[in-house]
Design a protein around this motif. Structure first.
Motif, PDB file in Angstrom:
ATOM      1  N   LYS A  99       0.825  -1.209   0.000  1.00 52.53           N
ATOM      2  CA  LYS A  99       0.000   0.000   0.000  1.00 52.53           C
ATOM      3  C   LYS A  99       0.859   1.259   0.000  1.00 52.53           C
ATOM      4  CE  LYS A  99      -3.876   2.047   2.525  1.00 52.53           C
ATOM      5  NZ  LYS A  99      -3.337   3.384   2.479  1.00 52.53           N
ATOM      6  N   LYS A 100       2.039   1.178   0.606  1.00 53.73           N
ATOM      7  CA  LYS A 100       2.942   2.329   0.662  1.00 53.73           C
ATOM      8  C   LYS A 100       3.372   2.772  -0.744  1.00 53.73           C
ATOM      9  CE  LYS A 100       4.867   0.989   5.154  1.00 53.73           C
ATOM     10  NZ  LYS A 100       4.453   2.083   6.002  1.00 53.73           N
ATOM     11  N   PHE A 101       3.548   1.816  -1.650  1.00 50.88           N
ATOM     12  CA  PHE A 101       3.904   2.160  -3.027  1.00 50.88           C
ATOM     13  C   PHE A 101       2.769   2.970  -3.670  1.00 50.88           C
ATOM     14  CE2 PHE A 101       6.650  -1.484  -2.243  1.00 50.88           C
ATOM     15  CZ  PHE A 101       7.826  -1.135  -2.869  1.00 50.88           C
ATOM     16  N   GLY A 102       1.531   2.519  -3.463  1.00 54.88           N
ATOM     17  CA  GLY A 102       0.376   3.251  -3.972  1.00 54.88           C
ATOM     18  C   GLY A 102       0.256   4.620  -3.330  1.00 54.88           C
ATOM     19  N   ASP A 103       0.533   4.681  -2.033  1.00 54.01           N
ATOM     20  CA  ASP A 103       0.481   5.969  -1.330  1.00 54.01           C
ATOM     21  C   ASP A 103       1.498   6.950  -1.915  1.00 54.01           C
ATOM     22  OD1 ASP A 103      -1.461   4.873   0.332  1.00 54.01           O
ATOM     23  OD2 ASP A 103      -0.077   4.559   2.023  1.00 54.01           O
ATOM     24  N   LEU A 104       2.682   6.447  -2.256  1.00 56.30           N
ATOM     25  CA  LEU A 104       3.703   7.312  -2.832  1.00 56.30           C
ATOM     26  C   LEU A 104       3.276   7.791  -4.215  1.00 56.30           C
ATOM     27  CD1 LEU A 104       6.418   8.712  -2.674  1.00 56.30           C
ATOM     28  CD2 LEU A 104       7.494   6.582  -3.450  1.00 56.30           C
ATOM     29  N   ARG A 105       2.782   6.873  -5.024  1.00 55.98           N
ATOM     30  CA  ARG A 105       2.322   7.252  -6.363  1.00 55.98           C
ATOM     31  C   ARG A 105       1.212   8.298  -6.275  1.00 55.98           C
ATOM     32  NH1 ARG A 105      -1.681   5.908  -9.034  1.00 55.98           N
ATOM     33  NH2 ARG A 105      -2.216   4.130  -7.738  1.00 55.98           N
ATOM     34  N   LYS A 106       0.267   8.108  -5.362  1.00 56.48           N
ATOM     35  CA  LYS A 106      -0.838   9.055  -5.190  1.00 56.48           C
ATOM     36  C   LYS A 106      -0.360  10.407  -4.677  1.00 56.48           C
ATOM     37  CE  LYS A 106      -4.222   5.430  -4.409  1.00 56.48           C
ATOM     38  NZ  LYS A 106      -4.928   4.667  -3.377  1.00 56.48           N
ATOM     39  N   ALA A 107       0.604  10.401  -3.756  1.00 54.24           N
ATOM     40  CA  ALA A 107       1.148  11.656  -3.238  1.00 54.24           C
ATOM     41  C   ALA A 107       1.822  12.445  -4.356  1.00 54.24           C
ATOM     42  CB  ALA A 107       2.125  11.384  -2.099  1.00 54.24           C
ATOM     43  N   ILE A 108       2.506  11.744  -5.227  1.00 54.22           N
ATOM     44  CA  ILE A 108       3.145  12.401  -6.369  1.00 54.22           C
ATOM     45  C   ILE A 108       2.074  12.942  -7.309  1.00 54.22           C
ATOM     46  CG2 ILE A 108       4.514  11.971  -8.458  1.00 54.22           C
ATOM     47  CD1 ILE A 108       6.112   9.895  -6.680  1.00 54.22           C
ATOM     48  N   GLN A 109       1.082  12.113  -7.599  1.00 53.12           N
ATOM     49  CA  GLN A 109       0.024  12.488  -8.543  1.00 53.12           C
ATOM     50  C   GLN A 109      -0.765  13.711  -8.070  1.00 53.12           C
ATOM     51  OE1 GLN A 109      -2.059   9.050  -9.826  1.00 53.12           O
ATOM     52  NE2 GLN A 109      -3.508  10.174 -11.098  1.00 53.12           N
ATOM     53  N   LYS A 110      -1.051  13.773  -6.770  1.00 51.98           N
ATOM     54  CA  LYS A 110      -1.837  14.911  -6.261  1.00 51.98           C
ATOM     55  C   LYS A 110      -0.949  16.092  -5.866  1.00 51.98           C
ATOM     56  CE  LYS A 110      -2.308  13.795  -1.362  1.00 51.98           C
ATOM     57  NZ  LYS A 110      -3.172  13.525  -0.255  1.00 51.98           N
ATOM     58  N   ASP A 111       0.357  15.962  -6.123  1.00 52.08           N
ATOM     59  CA  ASP A 111       1.332  17.015  -5.811  1.00 52.08           C
ATOM     60  C   ASP A 111       1.233  17.415  -4.338  1.00 52.08           C
ATOM     61  OD1 ASP A 111       3.430  18.727  -6.211  1.00 52.08           O
ATOM     62  OD2 ASP A 111       2.281  20.204  -7.370  1.00 52.08           O
ATOM     63  N   ALA A 112       1.391  16.420  -3.472  1.00 53.61           N
ATOM     64  CA  ALA A 112       1.211  16.588  -2.030  1.00 53.61           C
ATOM     65  C   ALA A 112       2.312  17.408  -1.358  1.00 53.61           C
ATOM     66  CB  ALA A 112       1.114  15.222  -1.361  1.00 53.61           C
ATOM     67  N   GLY A 113       3.384  17.652  -2.054  1.00 51.22           N
ATOM     68  CA  GLY A 113       4.482  18.426  -1.475  1.00 51.22           C
ATOM     69  C   GLY A 113       5.668  17.552  -1.100  1.00 51.22           C
ATOM     70  N   GLY A 114       6.817  18.185  -1.046  1.00 50.29           N
ATOM     71  CA  GLY A 114       8.053  17.457  -0.791  1.00 50.29           C
ATOM     72  C   GLY A 114       8.099  16.728   0.529  1.00 50.29           C
ATOM     73  N   ALA A 115       7.549  17.342   1.578  1.00 49.81           N
ATOM     74  CA  ALA A 115       7.603  16.714   2.904  1.00 49.81           C
ATOM     75  C   ALA A 115       6.811  15.411   2.924  1.00 49.81           C
ATOM     76  CB  ALA A 115       7.071  17.671   3.969  1.00 49.81           C
ATOM     77  N   GLU A 116       5.615  15.416   2.345  1.00 52.38           N
ATOM     78  CA  GLU A 116       4.795  14.202   2.347  1.00 52.38           C
ATOM     79  C   GLU A 116       5.400  13.123   1.460  1.00 52.38           C
ATOM     80  OE1 GLU A 116       0.309  12.601   1.293  1.00 52.38           O
ATOM     81  OE2 GLU A 116       0.547  14.699   1.889  1.00 52.38           O
ATOM     82  N   VAL A 117       5.837  13.511   0.275  1.00 54.48           N
ATOM     83  CA  VAL A 117       6.451  12.542  -0.642  1.00 54.48           C
ATOM     84  C   VAL A 117       7.698  11.935   0.003  1.00 54.48           C
ATOM     85  CG1 VAL A 117       7.665  12.312  -2.855  1.00 54.48           C
ATOM     86  CG2 VAL A 117       5.459  13.504  -2.747  1.00 54.48           C
ATOM     87  N   SER A 118       8.519  12.755   0.614  1.00 55.00           N
ATOM     88  CA  SER A 118       9.734  12.243   1.264  1.00 55.00           C
ATOM     89  C   SER A 118       9.411  11.337   2.441  1.00 55.00           C
ATOM     90  CB  SER A 118      10.616  13.407   1.731  1.00 55.00           C
ATOM     91  OG  SER A 118      11.139  14.098   0.616  1.00 55.00           O
ATOM     92  N   ALA A 119       8.362  11.666   3.198  1.00 47.70           N
ATOM     93  CA  ALA A 119       7.976  10.825   4.339  1.00 47.70           C
ATOM     94  C   ALA A 119       7.499   9.454   3.871  1.00 47.70           C
ATOM     95  CB  ALA A 119       6.887  11.515   5.160  1.00 47.70           C
ATOM     96  N   VAL A 120       6.691   9.414   2.818  1.00 44.08           N
ATOM     97  CA  VAL A 120       6.212   8.120   2.308  1.00 44.08           C
ATOM     98  C   VAL A 120       7.380   7.338   1.714  1.00 44.08           C
ATOM     99  CG1 VAL A 120       4.636   6.951   0.711  1.00 44.08           C
ATOM    100  CG2 VAL A 120       3.885   9.024   1.895  1.00 44.08           C
ATOM    101  N   ALA A 121       8.256   8.023   0.982  1.00 43.66           N
ATOM    102  CA  ALA A 121       9.434   7.357   0.413  1.00 43.66           C
ATOM    103  C   ALA A 121      10.290   6.749   1.522  1.00 43.66           C
ATOM    104  CB  ALA A 121      10.255   8.351  -0.414  1.00 43.66           C
ATOM    105  N   GLU A 122      10.474   7.487   2.606  1.00 42.57           N
ATOM    106  CA  GLU A 122      11.277   6.975   3.724  1.00 42.57           C
ATOM    107  C   GLU A 122      10.605   5.767   4.367  1.00 42.57           C
ATOM    108  OE1 GLU A 122      14.406   6.478   6.413  1.00 42.57           O
ATOM    109  OE2 GLU A 122      14.275   7.404   4.434  1.00 42.57           O
TER     110      GLU A 122
END
Length: 149
Positions: A99-122
């Motif tokens: 699910k984390k992979f999907g969460d990362l893809r969705k965060a990127i798609q919705k342009d959630a911001g660097g902090a959120e994208v980096s947190a999910v990536a981590e």
């Protein structure tokens, strides 16, 4: 009579002896890494996740999403880490990691911001390394899910 110049003499035996000792100590120190275990697979996933994060932060959302898909389908599933995790760590645990992979893809798609994208990536990096260590500790071979064995 010993040399009294205040400088150390060049001793090739000592140099190569120390080099040999250092090379022998590498595997013990963990520097050599395990290029044949699940940790190597996890690091391949992490490399793609790093690329996704870097691409997103650079403003290339298309490349970022592509790197996430490549991490999931090109490494995690293709190299059978997902299957090994389901077997050893359970379906629910594996689902939550997937699910984390999907969460990362969705965060990127919705342009959630660097902090959120980096947190999910981590969170993916942590999960991959943690679970790879568990698979390696359990002795699950990389070839266990290969076809035509």
């Amino acid at each position: 009579m010993p040399h009294q110049t205040g400088q150390l003499e060049y001793d090739p035996i000592m140099k190569y002896g120390l080099l040999s000792l250092w090379l022998l100590a590498l595997p013990c120190a963990g520097w050599a890494g395990d290029s044949t275990g699940w940790l190597a697979v996890a690091e391949a996933v992490v490399q793609h996740i790093d690329q996704a994060e870097q691409a997103y932060l650079a403003g290339d959302h298309k490349q970022a999403k592509h790197a996430v898909v490549s991490a999931y389908f090109g490494v995690f599933e293709d190299r059978k880490m997902e299957a090994a995790m389901r077997l050893e760590l359970g379906a629910k645990h594996t689902y939550l990691v997937e699910k984390k992979f999907g969460d990362l893809r969705k965060a990127i798609q919705k342009d959630a911001g660097g902090a959120e994208v980096s947190a999910v990536a981590e969170s993916i990096r942590v999960a991959m390394r943690r679970d790879a260590a568990l698979l390696d500790k359990a002795g699950i071979p990389l070839t266990v899910f290969k076809v035509n064995q």
